[in-house]
Design an enzyme around this catalytic site. Structure first.
Site, PDB file in Angstrom:
ATOM      1  N   TYR A  66      12.324   3.881  11.921  1.00  0.00           N
ATOM      2  CA  TYR A  66      13.560   3.113  11.781  1.00  0.00           C
ATOM      3  C   TYR A  66      14.617   3.750  12.680  1.00  0.00           C
ATOM      4  O   TYR A  66      14.332   4.134  13.801  1.00  0.00           O
ATOM      5  CB  TYR A  66      13.957   3.041  10.297  1.00  0.00           C
ATOM      6  CG  TYR A  66      14.945   1.939  10.014  1.00  0.00           C
ATOM      7  CD1 TYR A  66      14.698   0.625  10.435  1.00  0.00           C
ATOM      8  CD2 TYR A  66      16.138   2.197   9.355  1.00  0.00           C
ATOM      9  CE1 TYR A  66      15.610  -0.384  10.196  1.00  0.00           C
ATOM     10  CE2 TYR A  66      17.051   1.192   9.104  1.00  0.00           C
ATOM     11  CZ  TYR A  66      16.790  -0.096   9.532  1.00  0.00           C
ATOM     12  OH  TYR A  66      17.699  -1.091   9.304  1.00  0.00           O
ATOM     13  N   LYS A 102      -4.903 -18.435   1.224  1.00  0.00           N
ATOM     14  CA  LYS A 102      -5.288 -18.621   2.622  1.00  0.00           C
ATOM     15  C   LYS A 102      -4.991 -17.350   3.422  1.00  0.00           C
ATOM     16  O   LYS A 102      -5.799 -16.918   4.253  1.00  0.00           O
ATOM     17  CB  LYS A 102      -4.492 -19.795   3.196  1.00  0.00           C
ATOM     18  CG  LYS A 102      -5.042 -20.366   4.477  1.00  0.00           C
ATOM     19  CD  LYS A 102      -6.350 -21.083   4.194  1.00  0.00           C
ATOM     20  CE  LYS A 102      -6.896 -21.762   5.426  1.00  0.00           C
ATOM     21  NZ  LYS A 102      -6.845 -23.214   5.360  1.00  0.00           N
ATOM     22  N   ASP A 142      -2.359 -28.347   4.107  1.00  0.00           N
ATOM     23  CA  ASP A 142      -2.055 -29.220   2.962  1.00  0.00           C
ATOM     24  C   ASP A 142      -0.817 -30.082   3.195  1.00  0.00           C
ATOM     25  O   ASP A 142       0.053 -30.198   2.326  1.00  0.00           O
ATOM     26  CB  ASP A 142      -1.896 -28.391   1.687  1.00  0.00           C
ATOM     27  CG  ASP A 142      -3.199 -27.724   1.273  1.00  0.00           C
ATOM     28  OD1 ASP A 142      -4.255 -28.145   1.758  1.00  0.00           O
ATOM     29  OD2 ASP A 142      -3.159 -26.783   0.465  1.00  0.00           O
ATOM     30  N   ALA A 183      -6.691 -37.022   7.012  1.00  0.00           N
ATOM     31  CA  ALA A 183      -6.679 -35.880   7.929  1.00  0.00           C
ATOM     32  C   ALA A 183      -8.084 -35.424   8.297  1.00  0.00           C
ATOM     33  O   ALA A 183      -8.426 -35.303   9.479  1.00  0.00           O
ATOM     34  CB  ALA A 183      -5.894 -34.734   7.301  1.00  0.00           C
ATOM     35  N   ALA A 184      -8.928 -35.176   7.299  1.00  0.00           N
ATOM     36  CA  ALA A 184     -10.263 -34.657   7.576  1.00  0.00           C
ATOM     37  C   ALA A 184     -11.133 -35.705   8.253  1.00  0.00           C
ATOM     38  O   ALA A 184     -11.855 -35.404   9.214  1.00  0.00           O
ATOM     39  CB  ALA A 184     -10.913 -34.171   6.291  1.00  0.00           C
ATOM     40  N   ASN A 192     -14.148 -24.479   4.686  1.00  0.00           N
ATOM     41  CA  ASN A 192     -13.324 -24.189   5.865  1.00  0.00           C
ATOM     42  C   ASN A 192     -13.258 -22.714   6.214  1.00  0.00           C
ATOM     43  O   ASN A 192     -12.951 -22.364   7.359  1.00  0.00           O
ATOM     44  CB  ASN A 192     -11.893 -24.700   5.645  1.00  0.00           C
ATOM     45  CG  ASN A 192     -11.800 -26.204   5.689  1.00  0.00           C
ATOM     46  OD1 ASN A 192     -12.807 -26.893   5.606  1.00  0.00           O
ATOM     47  ND2 ASN A 192     -10.594 -26.719   5.817  1.00  0.00           N
TER      48      ASN A 192
END
Length: 393
Positions: A43, A98, A141, A201-202, A321
């Site tokens: 720092y 995720k 999503d 979407a998919a 995925n």
């Protein structure tokens, strides 16, 4: 080789909530902070030298901060898992998960960012304003059709990899599974007749990657039937795909689409009656991917198809995925790529397929386990090689 462990019994409510208490992520300092000298280096005053250097050469932010290797996991909570539009706060546990997957499988740091808006312009503007903080964007999503415009805009307006995983992660793993399934049943990809149920979407992304791979006979279904040139109720995206798919000019509904089809891919959640499956070609392939309830349950699908896959972990051939996105982002960042291209996605699919193929293909093994820790590295190497090859052309 994998993270696989036995699951001795059903997962309890208490076990789930205990695991999520306080969130699933934390920040750990890489710099020692045990002495005054440590503090002066990490720092003030030492950090000022690094800040001045970055101000003089912004590219140093990629080497002397975590931004160059940090993935932003961005969502508005409008299309979460099988839960739908639950909002940003309720989506945060998923985004934390995720981020944990990115770290576990690709050793990439990531940070969840949930936005309290569903306005395309606000989302695009917000992500652009935050751009100095990270090196890639995983969109997650976000409901269709907004997700298409948001991804397209961010790809065009940012100088870093951007990918909506609900689209392309699913598409990559579907292609990987199809490469091996077609090989197993002895059919050429170019001759396959493919039906995709679901034009969100998919479904759109799966259609695109199959076309990119050279499979011309793809028939797309939405809630009103076959997407065809004759329909006047299509939005702009579906109207575009009506001109690029359905080469035999089929009209009607699912039963009409399935006549003579070699492959059914379900990403809609809508049920397919068993009697429709009698229309399939011999040695058919069924990927019923809706979660938690597949469009066709595997025991029923197996009566009419040689190879069956689902999105669930309790049946063989899980289309997950996690086989794709950690390695894709790792490879793109390793190569310093500014875009995740269609060619990179195809190479990712081939890498996933190659691992299962090397292990030996069977009807119950066309993709690796979601926990196979060979996958992300293989995908990353394939994506990076593709990016590097394209950069030298």
């Amino acid at each position: 080789m994998t993270h696989e462990n036995a699951q001795p019994g059903p997962i309890t409510h208490e076990e789930i909530f205990t695991a999520h208490a306080g969130g699933k992520l934390s920040v750990i300092s890489k710099s020692p902070l045990a002495t005054r000298r440590d503090l002066s280096i990490a720092y003030t005053p030492g950090v000022a030298e690094v800040s001045r250097a970055v101000a003089a050469d912004p590219a140093m932010a990629n080497t002397h901060t975590w931004a160059g290797r940090l993935v932003a996991v961005v969502s508005d909570g409008s299309a979460v898992l099988g839960l739908g539009d639950i909002g940003p706060a309720a989506s945060l546990p998923v985004m934390e998960g995720k981020a944990a997957l990115f770290k576990t499988f690709a050793d990439l740091d990531s940070i969840p960012i949930v936005l309290d808006t569903q306005d395309v312009e606000e989302i695009v503007r917000t992500v652009k304003l935050l751009r100095p903080s990270f090196g890639a964007v995983n969109l997650e999503d976000i409901s269709a059709p907004r997700c298409f415009e948001i991804e397209k805009r961010l790809i065009e307006e940012l100088d870093i990899p951007v990918m909506h995983d609900d689209q392309h992660g699913t598409a990559v793993v579907v292609l990987a599974a199809l490469l091996n399934a077609a090989r197993l049943v002895g059919k050429d990809l170019e001759g396959l007749k493919v039906v995709i149920a679901g034009a969100g979407a998919a479904g759109i992304a799966i259609t695109e990657i199959l076309l990119t791979q050279g499979i011309p006979d793809v028939v797309l279904l939405d809630s009103r039937g076959i997407v065809s040139r004759e329909r006047e109720d299509l939005n702009a995206i579906k109207a575009d795909y009506a001109t690029r798919t359905n080469p035999r000019g089929l009209i009607g509904g699912p039963q009409d689409a399935l006549q003579g089809a070699d492959v059914f891919v379900g990403v809609s959640g809508g049920k397919i009656p068993e009697e429709y499956l009698t229309e399939l070609a011999d040695n058919a392939i069924i990927f019923a991917l809706a979660n938690p309830d597949p469009e066709i349950m595997p025991d029923v699908a197996a009566r009419y198809a040689t190879v069956v896959a689902t999105g669930r972990s309790d049946f063989p051939n899980q289309i997950n995925n996690v086989l794709a996105f950690p390695g894709i982002f790792r490879g793109a960042l390793d190569a310093g790529a500014r875009r995740i291209t269609p060619e990179m996605k195809v190479e990712a699919a081939k890498a996933i397929a190659g691992i299962a193929s090397a292990d030996g293909l069977t009807a119950d093994h066309i993709v690796p386990s979601a926990l196979d820790d060979r996958v992300a590295l293989a995908v990353a190497e394939a994506v990076a090689a593709c990016a590097s090859a394209k950069a030298t052309v």
